[in-house]
Each structure stands twice: as C-alpha cells, then as structure tokens.
Enzyme design. Structure first.
Site, PDB file in Angstrom:
ATOM      1  N   THR A 222       2.133   3.467  -6.863  1.00  0.00           N
ATOM      2  CA  THR A 222       2.470   3.856  -5.496  1.00  0.00           C
ATOM      3  C   THR A 222       1.845   5.222  -5.232  1.00  0.00           C
ATOM      4  O   THR A 222       1.103   5.733  -6.077  1.00  0.00           O
ATOM      5  CB  THR A 222       4.006   3.866  -5.284  1.00  0.00           C
ATOM      6  OG1 THR A 222       4.280   4.046  -3.892  1.00  0.00           O
ATOM      7  CG2 THR A 222       4.692   4.953  -6.088  1.00  0.00           C
TER       8      THR A 222
ATOM      9  N   VAL B 260       0.852  -1.179   0.000  1.00  0.00           N
ATOM     10  CA  VAL B 260       0.000   0.000   0.000  1.00  0.00           C
ATOM     11  C   VAL B 260       0.890   1.233   0.000  1.00  0.00           C
ATOM     12  O   VAL B 260       1.879   1.296   0.734  1.00  0.00           O
ATOM     13  CB  VAL B 260      -0.905   0.024   1.250  1.00  0.00           C
ATOM     14  CG1 VAL B 260      -1.791   1.270   1.247  1.00  0.00           C
ATOM     15  CG2 VAL B 260      -1.758  -1.237   1.319  1.00  0.00           C
ATOM     16  N   CYS B 261       0.553   2.204  -0.837  1.00  0.00           N
ATOM     17  CA  CYS B 261       1.244   3.491  -0.839  1.00  0.00           C
ATOM     18  C   CYS B 261       2.735   3.247  -1.123  1.00  0.00           C
ATOM     19  O   CYS B 261       3.080   2.464  -1.990  1.00  0.00           O
ATOM     20  CB  CYS B 261       0.987   4.184   0.497  1.00  0.00           C
ATOM     21  SG  CYS B 261       1.429   5.923   0.592  1.00  0.00           S
ATOM     22  N   THR B 262       3.610   3.906  -0.374  1.00  0.00           N
ATOM     23  CA  THR B 262       5.046   3.759  -0.638  1.00  0.00           C
ATOM     24  C   THR B 262       5.617   2.462  -0.089  1.00  0.00           C
ATOM     25  O   THR B 262       6.821   2.221  -0.209  1.00  0.00           O
ATOM     26  CB  THR B 262       5.836   4.967  -0.093  1.00  0.00           C
ATOM     27  OG1 THR B 262       5.564   5.116   1.308  1.00  0.00           O
ATOM     28  CG2 THR B 262       5.460   6.232  -0.853  1.00  0.00           C
TER      29      THR B 262
END
Length: 196
Positions: free
Chosen positions: A131, A111-113
């Site tokens: 990302t 998830v995300c970075t």
C-alpha cells in the site's frame, strides 16, 4: 469482453482512479476487449475527489451482476480524513461489498490505500500485499504479508503502492488480460516508463 469497474467515493485520490482509467481506456480504444466504467457503491450524481476533482460516475457497482475486475483507489487514509478510504473503512459498506464481490469471483485490484479497504474486508489475510508508504504500518497490523513492490499480483487480489503505482498496476492488468504488446503500446502512448 472483460468488465472493469473503478469504484469511486468522496475523498478518493484522483490519480489512483484516473490513471488506471486512462490506461485501460487507451487499451480499449486500441481494440482491447475491455469495458471500463467509473462507479459508486450507492447511486449519486457526482463524486468529489481528495483534491477537488468532481466526476460524474457511470453507474453503481454491480454487486448483483459482478464485473470481472474492480479497481479500488485510496485517499484520505493516512490523515484519517472525514472523506476517503479511512472514512469508508469505518463506515464498512465498501469493505462488505468488496468481500461479497470477491466471493462471487470478481478480481479485486487496489491502488494506494485502497488496499486498506481490502484489508478491512479481510481479503489480504495471509496474502502478500503493498500500500502507500504512509500506511505500511497499518497494513502490517492486519493479516497481510507486507512486501516492498510497486504492485503485487496474488491472482484474484492485486495491490499497488502509492499513487503513481496505479499506472503500473493498470499496465500489468492490461498485459494480464490482453497481452504484453498492448500494455507496452499503452505505456508508449502515455510516455510512461513501466516499473515492476
């Protein structure tokens, strides 16, 4: 029973981990065969997230007895924080563990970075991925094929965009691992409108 471990580290973005955790636990409470836990790479009593939330992990990442799925949150990448995904990428232990888990057959979802930790492990080379918007240029500098999407499912590796996209990723995982009805039921319970 599908085992899912959410990997925590100091500086992780709260919603990256807690959002998927809640969605998956709601599915489990409704009878889905999911065993969800919060883990760390090394044994510790408490983890402090990016915005100060403190969590007591359930245990340590099962590298010797790999789980079916590991979810990796992000946090702290874009600002190069001293705690978070950037710090963990520089330290190298989490990317190495993720590579080992992938080799052992574990499905990895970031998830995300958290996706940048997968990239640092070389696991996004030649794969479609996404990302957080603030880290897309960094992702482009890796071997990943950057796409615009809330989440990308490339089989044994999944990635999601920024923070709230973790909910969409978790609901997609529920649909993939259980069924669409359960995923829709969880989304309704959470009063969340799914996005692809």
């Amino acid at each position: 029973m599908t085992t899912i471990e959410i990997l925590l580290f100091d500086g992780f973005e709260e919603l990256d981990a807690v959002g998927p955790y809640e969605a998956l636990q709601v599915a489990a409470a409704r009878g889905a065969p999911l065993d969800v836990s919060l883990v760390t790479l090394d044994e510790c009593d408490r983890v402090t997230a990016a915005n100060g939330l403190r969590l007591d992990p359930d245990g340590v990442l099962s590298v010797a007895d790999p789980p079916d799925v590991v979810i990796v949150p992000g946090g702290g990448w874009n600002d190069r924080e001293s705690a978070g995904a950037w710090a963990e990428a520089e330290r190298g232990a989490i990317p190495a563990a993720l590579a080992d888990l992938h080799d052992a057959g574990t499905t990895l979802a970031a998830v995300c970075t958290g996706g940048m930790l997968l990239a640092r492990a070389g696991l996004l080379d030649g794969r479609p991925a996404v990302t957080h918007a603030g880290a897309l240029e960094d992702l482009r500098e890796t071997g990943a094929e950057v796409v615009e999407a809330r989440y990308v499912d490339d089989g044994d590796v999944l990635t999601a965009g920024g923070i709230t996209s973790g909910l969409d990723l978790a609901l997609h995982l529920i649909e993939r691992l259980v069924d669409a009805e359960t995923a829709d039921d969880v989304a309704t319970h959470m009063e969340y409108e799914r996005r692809a």
